[in-house]
Write a protein that holds these residues in place. Sequence first.
Motif, mmCIF file in Angstrom:
data_model
loop_
_atom_site.group_PDB
_atom_site.id
_atom_site.type_symbol
_atom_site.label_atom_id
_atom_site.label_comp_id
_atom_site.label_asym_id
_atom_site.label_seq_id
_atom_site.Cartn_x
_atom_site.Cartn_y
_atom_site.Cartn_z
ATOM 1 N N LEU A 191 -4.538 -2.710 4.290
ATOM 2 C CA LEU A 191 -3.300 -1.925 4.208
ATOM 3 C C LEU A 191 -3.187 -1.219 2.875
ATOM 4 O O LEU A 191 -2.755 -0.068 2.803
ATOM 5 C CB LEU A 191 -2.098 -2.848 4.407
ATOM 6 C CG LEU A 191 -1.827 -3.225 5.857
ATOM 7 C CD1 LEU A 191 -0.703 -4.228 5.929
ATOM 8 C CD2 LEU A 191 -1.484 -1.986 6.659
ATOM 9 N N ALA A 192 -3.571 -1.930 1.789
ATOM 10 C CA ALA A 192 -3.484 -1.299 0.466
ATOM 11 C C ALA A 192 -4.374 -0.074 0.413
ATOM 12 O O ALA A 192 -3.982 0.982 -0.101
ATOM 13 C CB ALA A 192 -3.882 -2.299 -0.615
ATOM 14 N N ILE A 193 -5.579 -0.191 0.967
ATOM 15 C CA ILE A 193 -6.480 0.960 0.962
ATOM 16 C C ILE A 193 -5.868 2.118 1.740
ATOM 17 O O ILE A 193 -5.896 3.269 1.291
ATOM 18 C CB ILE A 193 -7.849 0.586 1.577
ATOM 19 C CG1 ILE A 193 -8.555 -0.407 0.673
ATOM 20 C CG2 ILE A 193 -8.702 1.808 1.776
ATOM 21 C CD1 ILE A 193 -9.877 -0.849 1.215
ATOM 22 N N TYR A 194 -5.286 1.803 2.861
ATOM 23 C CA TYR A 194 -4.685 2.870 3.667
ATOM 24 C C TYR A 194 -3.565 3.553 2.905
ATOM 25 O O TYR A 194 -3.450 4.782 2.894
ATOM 26 C CB TYR A 194 -4.163 2.244 4.964
ATOM 27 C CG TYR A 194 -3.475 3.226 5.863
ATOM 28 C CD1 TYR A 194 -2.093 3.176 6.065
ATOM 29 C CD2 TYR A 194 -4.195 4.230 6.494
ATOM 30 C CE1 TYR A 194 -1.464 4.078 6.886
ATOM 31 C CE2 TYR A 194 -3.562 5.142 7.314
ATOM 32 C CZ TYR A 194 -2.198 5.067 7.501
ATOM 33 O OH TYR A 194 -1.573 5.973 8.295
ATOM 34 N N TYR A 195 -2.737 2.743 2.244
ATOM 35 C CA TYR A 195 -1.616 3.313 1.501
ATOM 36 C C TYR A 195 -2.105 4.228 0.380
ATOM 37 O O TYR A 195 -1.638 5.351 0.209
ATOM 38 C CB TYR A 195 -0.777 2.168 0.912
ATOM 39 C CG TYR A 195 0.211 2.630 -0.124
ATOM 40 C CD1 TYR A 195 0.001 2.358 -1.470
ATOM 41 C CD2 TYR A 195 1.341 3.341 0.241
ATOM 42 C CE1 TYR A 195 0.903 2.775 -2.413
ATOM 43 C CE2 TYR A 195 2.230 3.771 -0.712
ATOM 44 C CZ TYR A 195 2.018 3.479 -2.031
ATOM 45 O OH TYR A 195 2.890 3.898 -2.983
ATOM 46 N N LEU A 196 -3.085 3.731 -0.394
ATOM 47 C CA LEU A 196 -3.579 4.541 -1.509
ATOM 48 C C LEU A 196 -4.203 5.822 -0.996
ATOM 49 O O LEU A 196 -4.073 6.884 -1.607
ATOM 50 C CB LEU A 196 -4.600 3.736 -2.311
ATOM 51 C CG LEU A 196 -3.998 2.606 -3.128
ATOM 52 C CD1 LEU A 196 -5.097 1.743 -3.714
ATOM 53 C CD2 LEU A 196 -3.150 3.179 -4.245
ATOM 54 N N ASN A 197 -4.882 5.716 0.158
ATOM 55 C CA ASN A 197 -5.480 6.908 0.740
ATOM 56 C C ASN A 197 -4.423 7.952 1.069
ATOM 57 O O ASN A 197 -4.571 9.135 0.740
ATOM 58 C CB ASN A 197 -6.210 6.497 2.023
ATOM 59 C CG ASN A 197 -7.341 7.430 2.318
ATOM 60 O OD1 ASN A 197 -7.849 8.070 1.409
ATOM 61 N ND2 ASN A 197 -7.716 7.516 3.567
ATOM 62 N N SER A 198 -3.321 7.517 1.701
ATOM 63 C CA SER A 198 -2.317 8.512 2.079
ATOM 64 C C SER A 198 -1.624 9.078 0.850
ATOM 65 O O SER A 198 -1.277 10.254 0.821
ATOM 66 C CB SER A 198 -1.300 7.949 3.062
ATOM 67 O OG SER A 198 -1.146 6.587 2.919
ATOM 68 N N VAL A 199 -1.442 8.243 -0.179
ATOM 69 C CA VAL A 199 -0.838 8.768 -1.401
ATOM 70 C C VAL A 199 -1.724 9.850 -2.002
ATOM 71 O O VAL A 199 -1.259 10.919 -2.408
ATOM 72 C CB VAL A 199 -0.608 7.626 -2.416
ATOM 73 C CG1 VAL A 199 -0.420 8.193 -3.802
ATOM 74 C CG2 VAL A 199 0.617 6.837 -2.036
#
Lengths: 187, 759
Positions: free
Chosen positions: B626-634
């Motif tokens: 989830l953290a990776i996904y969040y950083l990606n969208s940011v």
Amino acid sequence: MGNKQTTFTDEQLEAYQDCTFFTRKEVLSLHSRFRELAPHLVPLDYTNNPDIRVPLTLIVTMPELKENPFRDRIVETFSEDGQGNLSFNDFVDMFSALCETSPRELKNIYAFKIYDYNRDNFICKEDLTKTLNKLTKGELTPEEVTLVCDKAIEEADLDGDSKLSFADFENMISKAPDFLSNFHIRI
Amino acid sequence: MSEGEMAQLMEEVEEKKKLIAIIRNKPWRMKRRLVLLREAQQFVDKFEGALGKGKGRKWYAYKVMMTKKWIKFQRDFENFRTACIPWERKIKEVESHFGSSVASYFIFLRWMYGMNLVLFGFTFGLVVIPEVLMGLPYGSIPRKTVPRPEQPTAQDYSVLMDFNGYCKYSVLFYGYYNDQRTIGLLKFRLPLSYLMVGIGTFGYSLMVVIRTMAKNADVGGGDGEEGEFTFAWKMFTSWDYLIGNAETADNKYASITTSFKESIVDEQENQKDENIHLRRFLRVLANFLITCSLGGSGYLIYFVVKRSQEFATRDDLSWYEKNELEIIMSLLGLVCPPLFETIAELEDYHPRIALKWQLGRIFALFLGNLYTFLFALFDEVNTKLLEEEGIKNASIWALKEYYANYSMMMNDSEATPPPMDPSDVIRGPCWETAVGIEFVKLTVSDIQVTYLTILIGDFARAVIVRFLNYCWCWDLEAGFPSYGEFDISGNVLGLVFNQGMIWMGAFFAPGLVGINVLRLLSSMYYQCWAVMATNVPHERVFKASKSNNFYMGLLLLILFLSLLPVVYTIMTLPPSFDCGPFSGKTKMFDVIMETIDLDLPAFMGTLFSYAANPGLIIPAVLLMVLAIYYLNSVSEAYQNSNMELKKKMQMARDEEKNRRNNTDSTNQVMKDLEDLLPNRSLAPPAPPEPEKKPEPEAKPTKTKPGAAGKGVNLQKDVALATPNPNARGPVRQPPGPRGPGPGPGPGQGRGRGRGPPPR
């Protein structure tokens, strides 16, 4: 850490370390390089901040600068009187701004100043022409020179006044891949 | 002093402190900086004491003093560290003669040397020294002794060169280490330390590589497209300020002039895409040929490894047959890259793109070779494991027989027989040492091939060109073969792959890291000498990528790829039963379990068993995803806003240009908006209003939104040179007298050829 040197007081060395990207040893070696250029002019003892300036003609004989086509401009930019006579402070400032650890923003500003031959805070066509001639040692025909300068202005000029302001220059140079590795002098 | 005043004072003190920290980044004159620095320091000193009045004064003063001491300590440490950096003079010499790109290889080499030195320190200090000082000496137990059949030849030079004989049964390899849980007075836990150092090697390398990548990413060049600022970049960034040698400078002038002429020609001619089909076909053909050669080389290695397994059973081997594997691998690494380059001529790419393809292919070649080698090696390991079973039984029988003989001889079944002489005990095949020996032999042969190549390919070539030139029909220096250029990418890739092999082999042969340190040290001096004596500067320099992170990225990839086999070994393969620090255990990481059970307090054991529960690990993994996904969208959002800003700038620029040229706006949005305005010709004539054109602001203040936000106050600070002493306002001074006219062409009489390399 031997404290045997008498060139600078400790406070001076600390101040230089705060104001430049150099370590103590490097500041001392810079002083000996500066002295080498004019041993009869530059005193060994700098504890009372003597105001000695070494002229341009001696500074550009340094091996780091002597092959550089922009050496005169570099030294003039960092000199207080604009004529290229450097005091020790200016000397240290010059090498600190051009060293490896100096940040990109600082180098952008000084690059702009160096290439601005007529010092009007714009890089206009004449400045570009002079730069190009220095770079190619006059090997290009005048038409080619005009073409290149026009193209360069067209590429980088954002506000359409046919000269490069600092903002234009910075926008262009910050994307250049080779700028940081090429615009760097090791002392 | 009231609370408000105190708070304000504290703010000011903080501001002054911040100024002191960043004063070297400000584009001011040195004098001004010194004066401001002194003022700020005096201010801070004066008021910091005052702020400490009232409650908590002692604590505040203490904190201030500790901060000062800490800053001083950091500064002294930095000074010490910079004084310790080796080879500054050498690198500077190379830079001034060859420019920054060749020197970047040597800087990379120096960085690798530093990293390997630290790894060597770990391995040596925590594994080798304890075993040597506190462990059992040579000859006391079977694993530390040369077996009797091998003893007559154990000292032979040829046997030692193969890392058999005394070499094999020494601290260099895995098999020497004893599996005693604690050794010596200090109760040093050697098996645990061995395992931890093995894993810590990877951990430390990972940390160092990522930290360097992050540092390089800060100064990365951003994302300008190719060709966006061709002429401007050529003008302002093509001169290499590091050049200090007259010949190199001449070369550089020539290459810059050529580059300008090429760009001018490109600009004037419209590039017609001649025959795109032929080009595509050629490219497909080239890729096919290269894939074939890659496959061929992989198969060749597999074949040779199988053959070397056959050879292992025979005894009468020639030197070539013994070292066939290493020779073939090194030769492939030598022959294939030029082959790829020749095939790539078919493709006709821009040099920068061609360089990227070339690097990618060499990378694939080395990777394929390494992994084929590894797979073949693992086959061998499995065979040895099977062998082990048989030998285990055989050695138990032999021991029983020895005891039976002894009691028979002494006619007394009560006396305890002395232990069997260590060199007589039947040994297992010890597959870990065998793997370690393979890696060491590979590294050594790699070193030999590299040094020989430089000697022959560069030095002999330079000598021949130099001396045969006097009596040869054509100019050897200008035409074929001329002096060699330093192959930056080949050398860097070689270094990266060598490091990959070290990482893989260090677990099985602790001495390998030491060998690598020696190699890097001698390589530095040897290659510096070779480059100065036998190479000439490049004619055209193309960097592989916009930042140094390309090679760091490769290094990271290799690190992960070398981690895999080692982790697999630790987790899955059973260690040999009679050699190495893990002998007798079912899996190597059982050592950790043992330590947790026996050495740590009981609750830690339960804690670890809870932590290893899948119920805990799966949510942790999900969280990371989830953290990776969040950083990606940011990051995507940032990219989008970047694009928007760029578009705005482009629009504003076009508007300005069109307004100046008094033409209609070409921007569709503006056109639509204008159409919506009321039609003037239909409206009644309005009374004339005073033309009040607002005074156009001085151009510099029309800075675009993004530009002035970098902590540099453009108006105030970009005023370095004193106002032009000869100017009156914005009038430019008449051009001064020109310097000596454009000198004779660069390197007269040399044309495209280059003179002898700098001495």
